[in-house]
Design a protein around this motif. Structure first.
Motif, PDB file in Angstrom:
ATOM      1  N   GLU A 145      -1.914 -22.439 -29.250  1.00 58.35           N
ATOM      2  CA  GLU A 145      -1.494 -23.672 -28.287  1.00 58.35           C
ATOM      3  C   GLU A 145      -1.695 -23.299 -26.784  1.00 58.35           C
ATOM      4  O   GLU A 145      -1.258 -24.286 -26.276  1.00 58.35           O
ATOM      5  N   GLY A 146      -2.131 -22.290 -26.587  1.00 55.06           N
ATOM      6  CA  GLY A 146      -2.162 -21.921 -24.976  1.00 55.06           C
ATOM      7  C   GLY A 146      -3.236 -22.741 -24.065  1.00 55.06           C
ATOM      8  O   GLY A 146      -2.641 -22.916 -23.059  1.00 55.06           O
ATOM      9  N   SER A 147      -3.997 -23.160 -24.615  1.00 50.11           N
ATOM     10  CA  SER A 147      -4.876 -24.279 -23.857  1.00 50.11           C
ATOM     11  C   SER A 147      -4.388 -25.354 -23.614  1.00 50.11           C
ATOM     12  O   SER A 147      -4.261 -25.820 -22.526  1.00 50.11           O
ATOM     13  N   LYS A 148      -3.504 -25.953 -24.694  1.00 51.63           N
ATOM     14  CA  LYS A 148      -3.041 -27.312 -24.770  1.00 51.63           C
ATOM     15  C   LYS A 148      -1.757 -27.223 -23.669  1.00 51.63           C
ATOM     16  O   LYS A 148      -1.323 -27.890 -22.935  1.00 51.63           O
ATOM     17  N   ASN A 149      -1.100 -26.098 -23.862  1.00 50.61           N
ATOM     18  CA  ASN A 149       0.295 -25.774 -22.921  1.00 50.61           C
ATOM     19  C   ASN A 149       0.169 -25.810 -21.864  1.00 50.61           C
ATOM     20  O   ASN A 149       0.704 -26.219 -20.766  1.00 50.61           O
ATOM     21  N   ALA A 150      -1.008 -24.972 -21.336  1.00 51.60           N
ATOM     22  CA  ALA A 150      -1.494 -24.673 -19.958  1.00 51.60           C
ATOM     23  C   ALA A 150      -1.859 -25.976 -19.362  1.00 51.60           C
ATOM     24  O   ALA A 150      -1.583 -26.354 -18.107  1.00 51.60           O
ATOM     25  N   LEU A 151      -2.761 -26.915 -20.030  1.00 51.94           N
ATOM     26  CA  LEU A 151      -3.162 -28.192 -19.411  1.00 51.94           C
ATOM     27  C   LEU A 151      -1.961 -29.093 -19.131  1.00 51.94           C
ATOM     28  O   LEU A 151      -2.069 -29.576 -18.090  1.00 51.94           O
ATOM     29  N   SER A 152      -1.134 -28.990 -20.186  1.00 51.43           N
ATOM     30  CA  SER A 152       0.108 -29.835 -19.993  1.00 51.43           C
ATOM     31  C   SER A 152       0.807 -29.395 -18.690  1.00 51.43           C
ATOM     32  O   SER A 152       1.367 -29.944 -17.816  1.00 51.43           O
TER      33      SER A 152
END
Length: 271
Positions: A145-152
């Motif tokens: 989930e890190g890519s999504k969470n960092a993009l958010s």
């Protein structure tokens, strides 16, 4: 004892036995009814539990729900459909450098550590504008989930301002904070906020913290990810200007040093 008394006693005994059999039969019937009722309740409870479990398994995950969201809150300082056009730089700059990155990408981190400062200087000088397109495909490789969470979180930084966005992007990709690709540390809000504390505009910023923790821009991040998926770009980092790749002298890879980058981007600006 007379024969008559003997017969009466036998009759009385038979009557007592009959009554006892009837009482026992009634007890057995009640016991069977209770057993059946309990069994039915157990079956219904089990069925309900299974049904609930199935419903939970079929329930979309948080990020799946964000992906399908109809109402998208876009960060301030963005434009385009769902706010997926994220551009930083002086309006007078004639050309725009597009950069495609995944926050968990180790090569992106190496690129940013070697070239990011030069890009920030160029943008500040008005040499060109920078358009950032965020990807989340690394999450697909390990159910992360890190890519999504960092993009958010990057969206939350852009909501504060373009300078905060650039500084936070640099911090995420820094040697100090960027995790190994197999470590999904960006999935934790606490880690993203720890990194943000190194950015002056974000340190102790209540609105930024709230937006990260509440996932205000999660749906936006998924729309941004979709923009990347539809771009035709197949790997990160990728640089483009006027729709053409910006590469090193070999013509295949992105320039990984400031000097190589300046040569490549100057050529693109002329072309």
């Amino acid at each position: 004892m007379s024969a008559r008394n003997s017969q009466a006693n036998k009759a009385a005994a038979r009557e007592r036995m009959r009554q006892e059999r009837e009482r026992q039969a009634k007890k057995d019937k009640v016991r069977r009814q209770i057993t059946v009722a309990v069994s039915v309740v157990a079956v219904l409870a089990a069925a309900g539990g299974v049904g609930y479990a199935v419903m939970q398994m079929n329930k979309p995950s948080h990020w799946e729900a964000a992906k399908d969201a109809k109402n998208v809150t876009a960060p301030r300082n963005t434009s385009g459909e769902n706010g997926t056009t994220l551009v930083v730089g002086k309006p007078a700059a004639k050309k725009t450098l597009e950069i495609y990155e995944d926050s968990r990408c180790p090569i992106c981190a190496t690129f940013e550590q070697g070239v990011g400062e030069q890009i920030d200087k160029d943008v500040a000088a008005g040499k060109y504008k920078l358009r950032y397109v965020g990807a989340t495909f690394i999450d697909n490789s390990d159910q992360g989930e890190g890519s999504k969470n960092a993009l958010s979180a990057l969206g939350a930084a852009m909501d504060v301002g373009p300078e905060a966005f650039l500084d936070y992007k640099a911090a995420l990709y820094s040697a100090k904070f960027h995790p190994a690709e197999n470590e999904d540390k960006f999935a934790k809000d606490s880690y993203l906020l720890e990194i943000a504390d190194t950015v002056p505009a974000l340190k102790s910023n209540a609105r930024f913290k709230k937006n990260v923790e509440e996932g205000t821009f999660d749906a936006w991040a998924m729309k941004m990810s979709k923009t990347f998926d539809e771009s035709g770009v197949t790997g990160t980092p990728t640089l483009k200007m006027d729709g053409k790749p910006v590469t090193d002298a070999g013509g295949r890879n992105v320039p990984m040093t400031a000097a190589e980058f300046t040569t490549a981007v100057d050529k693109a600006l002329k072309g």
